[in-house]
Design a protein around this motif. Structure first.
Motif, PDB file in Angstrom:
ATOM      1  N   VAL A 214       1.125  -1.039  -0.189  1.00 31.56           N
ATOM      2  CA  VAL A 214      -0.147  -0.057   0.253  1.00 31.56           C
ATOM      3  C   VAL A 214       0.561   1.106   0.111  1.00 31.56           C
ATOM      4  O   VAL A 214       2.000   1.546   0.873  1.00 31.56           O
ATOM      5  N   HIS A 215       0.503   1.791  -1.238  1.00 25.95           N
ATOM      6  CA  HIS A 215       1.653   3.040  -1.241  1.00 25.95           C
ATOM      7  C   HIS A 215       0.534   4.184  -0.400  1.00 25.95           C
ATOM      8  O   HIS A 215      -0.552   4.675  -0.486  1.00 25.95           O
ATOM      9  N   PRO A 216       1.151   5.598   0.792  1.00 26.02           N
ATOM     10  CA  PRO A 216       0.435   5.494   2.351  1.00 26.02           C
ATOM     11  C   PRO A 216      -0.045   6.747   2.098  1.00 26.02           C
ATOM     12  O   PRO A 216      -0.583   6.782   2.342  1.00 26.02           O
ATOM     13  N   VAL A 217       0.099   7.697   1.003  1.00 27.26           N
ATOM     14  CA  VAL A 217       0.113   9.346   0.629  1.00 27.26           C
ATOM     15  C   VAL A 217      -1.198   9.287   0.064  1.00 27.26           C
ATOM     16  O   VAL A 217      -1.365   8.681  -1.459  1.00 27.26           O
TER      17      VAL A 217
ATOM     18  N   ASP B 153       3.323  15.609  -8.346  1.00 28.44           N
ATOM     19  CA  ASP B 153       3.369  15.002  -7.368  1.00 28.44           C
ATOM     20  C   ASP B 153       2.178  14.886  -6.014  1.00 28.44           C
ATOM     21  O   ASP B 153       2.280  16.069  -5.853  1.00 28.44           O
ATOM     22  N   GLU B 154       2.406  13.741  -5.988  1.00 25.54           N
ATOM     23  CA  GLU B 154       1.071  13.476  -4.871  1.00 25.54           C
ATOM     24  C   GLU B 154       0.960  14.246  -3.940  1.00 25.54           C
ATOM     25  O   GLU B 154       0.084  14.748  -2.759  1.00 25.54           O
ATOM     26  N   THR B 155       2.722  14.073  -3.484  1.00 27.43           N
ATOM     27  CA  THR B 155       2.881  14.582  -1.972  1.00 27.43           C
ATOM     28  C   THR B 155       2.820  16.103  -1.737  1.00 27.43           C
ATOM     29  O   THR B 155       3.105  16.901  -1.057  1.00 27.43           O
ATOM     30  N   LEU B 156       2.153  16.882  -3.029  1.00 29.97           N
ATOM     31  CA  LEU B 156       2.580  18.364  -2.765  1.00 29.97           C
ATOM     32  C   LEU B 156       1.343  18.977  -2.938  1.00 29.97           C
ATOM     33  O   LEU B 156       0.904  19.648  -3.248  1.00 29.97           O
ATOM     34  N   ASP B 157       0.293  17.706  -3.635  1.00 33.58           N
ATOM     35  CA  ASP B 157      -1.194  18.455  -3.096  1.00 33.58           C
ATOM     36  C   ASP B 157      -1.516  18.632  -1.710  1.00 33.58           C
ATOM     37  O   ASP B 157      -1.622  18.035  -1.277  1.00 33.58           O
ATOM     38  N   PRO B 158      -1.528  20.128  -1.698  1.00 37.90           N
ATOM     39  CA  PRO B 158      -2.730  20.966  -0.634  1.00 37.90           C
ATOM     40  C   PRO B 158      -3.518  20.265   0.150  1.00 37.90           C
ATOM     41  O   PRO B 158      -3.209  20.356   1.755  1.00 37.90           O
ATOM     42  N   ASP B 159      -4.291  19.213  -0.078  1.00 41.86           N
ATOM     43  CA  ASP B 159      -5.525  17.745   0.273  1.00 41.86           C
ATOM     44  C   ASP B 159      -5.315  16.246   0.339  1.00 41.86           C
ATOM     45  O   ASP B 159      -5.496  16.041   1.168  1.00 41.86           O
ATOM     46  N   ARG B 160      -3.456  16.409   0.521  1.00 39.65           N
ATOM     47  CA  ARG B 160      -2.840  15.113   0.769  1.00 39.65           C
ATOM     48  C   ARG B 160      -3.011  14.738   1.928  1.00 39.65           C
ATOM     49  O   ARG B 160      -3.657  15.510   3.062  1.00 39.65           O
ATOM     50  N   ALA B 161      -3.271  13.175   2.226  1.00 37.14           N
ATOM     51  CA  ALA B 161      -2.568  12.600   3.908  1.00 37.14           C
ATOM     52  C   ALA B 161      -2.864  11.720   3.903  1.00 37.14           C
ATOM     53  O   ALA B 161      -2.550  10.884   2.583  1.00 37.14           O
ATOM     54  N   LEU B 162      -1.643  11.579   4.776  1.00 37.10           N
ATOM     55  CA  LEU B 162      -1.280   9.626   5.050  1.00 37.10           C
ATOM     56  C   LEU B 162      -2.005   8.789   5.872  1.00 37.10           C
ATOM     57  O   LEU B 162      -2.575   9.544   6.038  1.00 37.10           O
TER      58      LEU B 162
ATOM     59  N   THR C  17       6.079   9.467  -3.797  1.00 30.28           N
ATOM     60  CA  THR C  17       5.127   9.499  -4.905  1.00 30.28           C
ATOM     61  C   THR C  17       4.979   7.500  -5.138  1.00 30.28           C
ATOM     62  O   THR C  17       5.866   7.392  -4.648  1.00 30.28           O
ATOM     63  N   ARG C  18       3.826   7.621  -5.873  1.00 32.42           N
ATOM     64  CA  ARG C  18       3.824   6.132  -5.962  1.00 32.42           C
ATOM     65  C   ARG C  18       4.738   5.538  -7.047  1.00 32.42           C
ATOM     66  O   ARG C  18       5.963   4.512  -6.939  1.00 32.42           O
ATOM     67  N   ALA C  19       5.277   6.538  -7.676  1.00 35.83           N
ATOM     68  CA  ALA C  19       6.004   6.758  -8.493  1.00 35.83           C
ATOM     69  C   ALA C  19       7.822   6.042  -8.370  1.00 35.83           C
ATOM     70  O   ALA C  19       8.462   4.840  -8.720  1.00 35.83           O
TER      71      ALA C  19
END
Length: 327
Positions: free
Chosen positions: A80-83, A93-102, A273-275
């Motif tokens: 499981v990719h946790p981001v 880059d999903e880690t730079l999404d302001p609404d991201r969550a771990l 990121t997943r990549a």
């Protein structure tokens, strides 16, 4: 199902807010997949949640656990990719999404028999990787990979300092940097952990704060206040400090004169990121790098695992095994 749930927060007694209890299994939802958890692992993030650091109390109760490996609904072995984020919202880059969550911040996490995540967050688990090894990778190893290769641009022959050798991210950074052909130095207050680091291929393992034999190109910093001055003094002109945590405090002296005069780069890093997780798996396959597992515990002993983390009694990762789901 049985799950480890954060129900309250306390800076002085974090484990008082952690309970093992029956919890509803995740329900199907469009675009998401259910995973039967085979293994998960502890992270400092779980402890911060229980201490009330960076986790609003209105998000409680919540199942803890950021890392997981197991089986998807079709019986495929997955990591499981946790981001949980939208790459488009972060410029790719999903880690730079302001609404991201771990995982475990706004969605129930991995210390349970089952969890549910967006289907895009599932990565096929290679056959050469055990479930226990896979469960160590997403947060700690993914974070270390992004720090070293995406942000610092590590190449073979670079000199690297990793502060706090026993931690999950630190041990991952050592293993990955050595695998990539870097010359690695490590520090720790613990003689036993310095000895462990020597076994992972570092050139020298030194007491915290001791002067290095040479200045380095990259510093991997997860300790914070206690090592910050040493990190800057150990860095060559034009070198890079990458920060992904501050377990000893978040307000070190800035030493701005040194930073601008020596043109040092200070970069922050969160997750991967997943990549990047997929690329890291390719590097691990090619080099044979594997995570350091201190021990495994059943989910029913999770309080013991957290206490070992609090006491600094772990080197590398602690893996948690949930019970086999009831039929």
């Amino acid at each position: 199902m049985i799950a480890a749930v954060a129900v309250a927060q306390s800076a002085t007694d974090p484990l008082s807010g952690l309970v093992l209890r029956d919890h509803p299994e995740p329900r199907p939802r469009p675009g998401w997949s259910r995973v039967r958890v085979v293994a998960s692992s502890l992270n400092m993030h779980d402890l911060w949640t229980l201490r009330g650091v960076g986790h609003p109390p209105e998000h409680l109760p919540i199942v803890l656990g950021c890392d997981a490996a197991g089986y998807d609904e079709d019986g495929n072995e997955v990591i499981v990719h946790p981001v949980l984020g939208d790459p488009d919202a972060g410029g790719g880059d999903e880690t730079l999404d302001p609404d991201r969550a771990l995982l475990s911040e706004r969605h129930d996490g991995a210390f349970a028999e089952y969890l549910s995540v967006p289907t895009r967050n599932l990565v096929p688990k290679p056959a050469w990787l055990s479930f226990d090894e896979a469960a160590c990778l997403p947060v700690a190893w993914g974070t270390a990979y992004r720090m070293l290769f995406t942000l610092a641009g590590l190449t073979a022959g670079d000199r690297v300092l990793v502060q706090g050798a026993g931690g999950g991210v630190a041990s991952a950074a050592i293993k990955l940097a050595v695998a990539a052909g870097a010359v690695v130095y490590a520090t720790s207050r613990s003689e036993a952990k310095r000895a462990e680091a020597l076994g992972w291929g570092v050139r020298a393992a030194l007491p915290t704060g001791e002067r290095l034999p040479e200045r380095v190109d990259v510093v991997v910093e997860t300790v914070g206040e206690a090592t910050w001055s040493h990190s800057l003094k150990s860095l060559r002109p034009g070198g890079t400090v990458v920060i992904a945590g501050a377990t000893s405090g978040v307000n070190p002296p800035a030493d701005l004169g040194r930073i601008f005069y020596l043109q040092q780069r200070i970069l922050g890093s969160t997750g991967c990121t997943r990549a990047e997780l997929v690329s890291m798996l390719r590097l691990m396959e090619a080099t044979g790098a594997r995570p350091v597992i201190d021990r495994t515990l059943p989910l029913t002993d999770i309080h013991k695992g957290f206490q070992l983390m609090i006491d600094g009694g772990l080197t590398g990762k602690l893996v948690i095994h949930p019970p086999t789901p009831r039929q």
